[in-house]
Enzyme design. Structure first.
Site, PDB file in Angstrom:
ATOM      1  N   LYS A 109       7.375  49.593  60.712  1.00 41.26           N
ATOM      2  CA  LYS A 109       8.746  49.487  60.207  1.00 41.26           C
ATOM      3  C   LYS A 109       8.702  48.880  58.826  1.00 41.26           C
ATOM      4  CE  LYS A 109      12.985  50.257  61.791  1.00 41.26           C
ATOM      5  NZ  LYS A 109      13.377  51.180  62.876  1.00 41.26           N
TER       6      LYS A 109
HETATM    7  N1  GLU Z   1      14.569  54.606  62.267  1.00 43.74           N
HETATM    8  C1  GLU Z   1      14.502  55.435  63.426  1.00 43.74           C
HETATM    9  C2  GLU Z   1      14.149  54.616  64.658  1.00 43.74           C
HETATM   10  O1  GLU Z   1      14.367  53.421  64.700  1.00 43.74           O
HETATM   11  C3  GLU Z   1      13.590  56.635  63.243  1.00 43.74           C
HETATM   12  C4  GLU Z   1      12.169  56.343  62.905  1.00 43.74           C
HETATM   13  C5  GLU Z   1      11.363  57.589  62.531  1.00 43.74           C
HETATM   14  O2  GLU Z   1      11.880  58.686  62.624  1.00 43.74           O
HETATM   15  O3  GLU Z   1      10.216  57.403  62.166  1.00 43.74           O
HETATM   16  O4  GLU Z   1      13.712  55.132  65.647  1.00 43.74           O
END
Ligand code: GLU
Length: 420
Positions: A109
């Site tokens: 993240k």
């Molecule tokens: N931000 C989204 C999540 O928390 C998508 C992450 C992604 O597609 O890599 O799942």
């Protein structure tokens, strides 16, 4: 987005969730330690030229939690409350999420502490390009693939893709997902989080004896995930959307409203507040409404020991990451409220991100119907896998989803062995 929740440290929550399952699975202390530590953390402080000619130093993070099952995957969020511990928690949750839906990724993240609502498009572009440059050494299609998250979108991903490609000297569409279709994005990615959540709600409702058709729904956080989930529950499953909210407040209309009309209203007015014919309510009140289905689609720490007792919904579908604290989980389990945990319910986004990356790497793109069919298959299968464990072990769905995820991650770690 909603900032009304508790101030619990999300990484402490994330580690407690691992401990609960490590006990159940009798994992040894070494494995437990590995699962509770992020593998790699990068903090960057970087200046950005502002529109007034001055510059300002921003802080950003990229945390790669675990890559035992494949390249790291996870979004980047822009928010004033971003912290390293929040990004660590979100990176851990991405690791478990990718494992629950069985896609070949680890978890990561990113976040930048900023207030995008008070920045111009030019400032956001310069911030994004500089942050992308600062983290460029650790991202890439085979290493770590960012995506949109809170207050970032397809345009943000386009800037990252372009910046990374400029540094490489050739176009690298697979470095990010959630891109515009014109740059190698996937059909259906924009809707995927909300759509996937609606699919899991449909599946769980059957098992839990909750009605979706004509059932009432409250959505906390009317952003990309929340509004799409409302649209699909309304259009495809016949549910009645009665309440919605955002950072400025909420609205309630007992006989339901058209979620598309609310989306248009919010796009025009910047908030759901003031939607014609609806009563004003607070974010806290929304969570406690007497509805069939509650969809928290905002930030962490919304359902806590303080308000869990007052929640009247029969089913909770977590479109947000981390909206429920462990104490609230226990109360919901006792009250027989079915919770669809974030790492299952909102995994549709990263699932279609995986499809996007696979399409980019092949240079071969699928039609929308195929994307949605594959997404539905993954969500239904994953829900059933989780439900089966919940029934067998007599635990709630979150613990069941963690059992599934942690078993898969631990197996990959064991098979790879400890280097050197
Ligand atoms: N931000 C989204 C999540 O928390 C998508 C992450 C992604 O597609 O890599 O799942």
């Amino acid at each position: 987005m909603v900032n009304s929740g508790s101030t619990a440290n999300p990484f402490e929550t994330a580690k407690r969730q691992v401990d609960i399952v490590a006990d159940l699975l009798s994992l040894d202390s070494g494995m437990r330690e590995v699962l509770k530590h992020p593998k790699r953390e990068l903090t960057v402080n970087f200046p950005v030229r502002m529109d007034d000619g001055g510059y300002h130093v921003y802080t950003g993070y990229r945390v790669q939690y675990n890559m035992a099952r494949g390249p790291c995957k996870g979004g980047i969020r822009y928010h004033p409350q971003v912290s390293l511990d929040e990004v660590r928690a979100l990176a851990a949750w991405m690791t478990w999420k990718c494992a629950v839906v069985n896609i070949p990724y680890g978890g990561a993240k990113g976040g930048v502490i900023c207030d995008p609502k008070h920045m111009s498009k030019g400032e956001l572009e310069r911030l994004t390009r500089r942050f992308a440059t600062e983290i460029s050494g650790i991202i890439g299609p085979e290493r770590d693939i960012p995506a949109p998250d809170v207050y970032t979108d397809g345009q943000t991903m386009a800037w990252i893709m372009d910046t990374y490609s400029m540094l490489k000297g050739y176009s690298v569409p697979g470095v990010v997902t959630g891109k515009p279709i014109a740059l190698g994005g996937s059909e259906g990615r924009g809707e995927a989080t909300g759509r996937g959540c609606a699919y899991t709600i449909r599946e769980a409702a059957t098992h839990a004896g909750v009605r979706v058709k004509n059932g009432t729904v409250a959505v906390q956080g009317y952003g990309n995930a929340g509004s799409v989930c409302a649209n699909i529950l309304n259009d495809e499953q016949g549910a009645k959307i009665v309440a919605a909210s955002d950072s400025k407040g909420g609205i309630y209309k007992a006989d339901g409203f058209n979620p598309h009309a609310l989306e248009e209203y919010k796009a025009k007015n910047g908030s759901v507040v003031g939607f014609p014919g609806a009563k004003a309510i607070s974010n806290e009140e929304l969570l406690e409404l007497k509805v069939d289905i509650l969809v928290p689609a905002a930030l962490e720490n919304q359902l806590t020991a303080k308000n869990a007792d007052k929640v009247q919904a029969k089913l909770i579908g977590e479109a947000a990451n981390g909206p429920t604290l462990p104490e609230a989980d226990t109360i919901f389990f006792q009250k027989k409220i079915t919770v669809l945990p974030d790492i299952l319910a909102n995994a549709g986004g990263v699932t279609v991100s995986y499809f996007e990356w696979a399409q980019d790497i092949q240079g071969y793109f699928w039609p929308l119907a195929e994307v949605n069919q594959r997404l539905e298959r993954v969500m239904v299968q994953s829900y059933n896998d989780v439900h089966k464990i919940a029934v067998e072990r007599k635990v709630h769905n979150r613990t069941a989803a963690y059992v599934l995820a942690i078993q898969r991650v631990a197996e990959a770690i064991r098979l790879r062995g400890i280097y050197p």
